[in-house]
Design a protein around this motif. Sequence first.
Motif, PDB file in Angstrom:
ATOM      1  N   ILE A  14       5.719   2.538   4.749  1.00  0.00           N
ATOM      2  CA  ILE A  14       6.000   3.251   3.500  1.00  0.00           C
ATOM      3  C   ILE A  14       5.970   2.264   2.332  1.00  0.00           C
ATOM      4  O   ILE A  14       5.375   2.534   1.286  1.00  0.00           O
ATOM      5  N   GLY A  15       6.600   1.118   2.518  1.00  0.00           N
ATOM      6  CA  GLY A  15       6.575   0.084   1.485  1.00  0.00           C
ATOM      7  C   GLY A  15       5.173  -0.432   1.225  1.00  0.00           C
ATOM      8  O   GLY A  15       4.786  -0.672   0.074  1.00  0.00           O
ATOM      9  N   TYR A  17       2.458   1.238   1.630  1.00  0.00           N
ATOM     10  CA  TYR A  17       1.741   2.301   0.924  1.00  0.00           C
ATOM     11  C   TYR A  17       1.932   2.138  -0.582  1.00  0.00           C
ATOM     12  O   TYR A  17       0.971   2.168  -1.349  1.00  0.00           O
ATOM     13  N   TYR A  18       3.184   1.958  -1.003  1.00  0.00           N
ATOM     14  CA  TYR A  18       3.452   1.805  -2.433  1.00  0.00           C
ATOM     15  C   TYR A  18       2.884   0.496  -2.980  1.00  0.00           C
ATOM     16  O   TYR A  18       2.402   0.450  -4.113  1.00  0.00           O
ATOM     17  N   PHE A  19       2.923  -0.560  -2.182  1.00  0.00           N
ATOM     18  CA  PHE A  19       2.322  -1.830  -2.573  1.00  0.00           C
ATOM     19  C   PHE A  19       0.815  -1.657  -2.767  1.00  0.00           C
ATOM     20  O   PHE A  19       0.245  -2.099  -3.764  1.00  0.00           O
ATOM     21  N   LYS A  21      -0.842   1.119  -3.260  1.00  0.00           N
ATOM     22  CA  LYS A  21      -1.107   2.064  -4.338  1.00  0.00           C
ATOM     23  C   LYS A  21      -1.064   1.362  -5.697  1.00  0.00           C
ATOM     24  O   LYS A  21      -1.850   1.679  -6.585  1.00  0.00           O
ATOM     25  N   ARG A  22      -0.180   0.393  -5.827  1.00  0.00           N
ATOM     26  CA  ARG A  22      -0.039  -0.310  -7.105  1.00  0.00           C
ATOM     27  C   ARG A  22      -1.080  -1.410  -7.279  1.00  0.00           C
ATOM     28  O   ARG A  22      -1.656  -1.553  -8.351  1.00  0.00           O
ATOM     29  N   TYR A  23      -1.298  -2.217  -6.246  1.00  0.00           N
ATOM     30  CA  TYR A  23      -2.137  -3.407  -6.395  1.00  0.00           C
ATOM     31  C   TYR A  23      -3.548  -3.273  -5.829  1.00  0.00           C
ATOM     32  O   TYR A  23      -4.456  -3.957  -6.283  1.00  0.00           O
ATOM     33  N   PRO A  25      -5.536  -0.039  -4.954  1.00  0.00           N
ATOM     34  CA  PRO A  25      -5.731   1.403  -4.744  1.00  0.00           C
ATOM     35  C   PRO A  25      -7.021   1.752  -3.987  1.00  0.00           C
ATOM     36  O   PRO A  25      -7.071   2.777  -3.324  1.00  0.00           O
ATOM     37  N   LEU A  28      -6.058   1.477  -0.194  1.00  0.00           N
ATOM     38  CA  LEU A  28      -4.735   2.033   0.083  1.00  0.00           C
ATOM     39  C   LEU A  28      -4.556   2.441   1.538  1.00  0.00           C
ATOM     40  O   LEU A  28      -3.586   2.061   2.194  1.00  0.00           O
ATOM     41  N   TRP A  29      -5.490   3.201   2.079  1.00  0.00           N
ATOM     42  CA  TRP A  29      -5.310   3.728   3.434  1.00  0.00           C
ATOM     43  C   TRP A  29      -5.612   2.682   4.498  1.00  0.00           C
ATOM     44  O   TRP A  29      -5.080   2.770   5.607  1.00  0.00           O
ATOM     45  N   THR A  32      -2.226   0.859   4.568  1.00  0.00           N
ATOM     46  CA  THR A  32      -1.225   1.724   5.189  1.00  0.00           C
ATOM     47  C   THR A  32      -1.501   1.889   6.680  1.00  0.00           C
ATOM     48  O   THR A  32      -0.577   1.859   7.492  1.00  0.00           O
TER      49      THR A  32
END
Length: 130
Positions: A14-15, A17-19, A21-23, A25, A28-29, A32
């Motif tokens: 989860i963390g 994913y947010y990392f 998404k921010r840096y 994108p 991202l997947w 994750t």
Amino acid sequence: MIFLAHFCLILFPIGMYYFGKRYYPKKLWLITGVSFGLIASPFSRGLYGFYFMSFLGFIPGMVGLILSMWHGGPGFKILGLLELREPGIVVNNMQRLQMEMINAVVWGILYGIAGSAVDKYLTSQKQSKL
């Protein structure tokens, strides 16, 4: 109560994913997927631990049992193929650690490949709209 620690491992992907998404994108997947693959086997066993808590844990426990059998298989088989597992013994503590490390590599690669495919698909969808 070790299963709660295993269950809380879900906070890592989860963390990430947010990392991502921010840096990163565009990846991202992939990020994750790899991070979830690294914790898939112990997380599954943590989910299975809910079965032993109360009758409310029956459904997540059964889902965890199925996932644990699925995610634990590659490490167990590879340990046997490499003859690192003693015959007649399922696994001892050191073999459990080796098995989880193998599972982390196997599932990290597989979930990473799946995440990369999702990234490529989403990128192609964005480009086709332009």
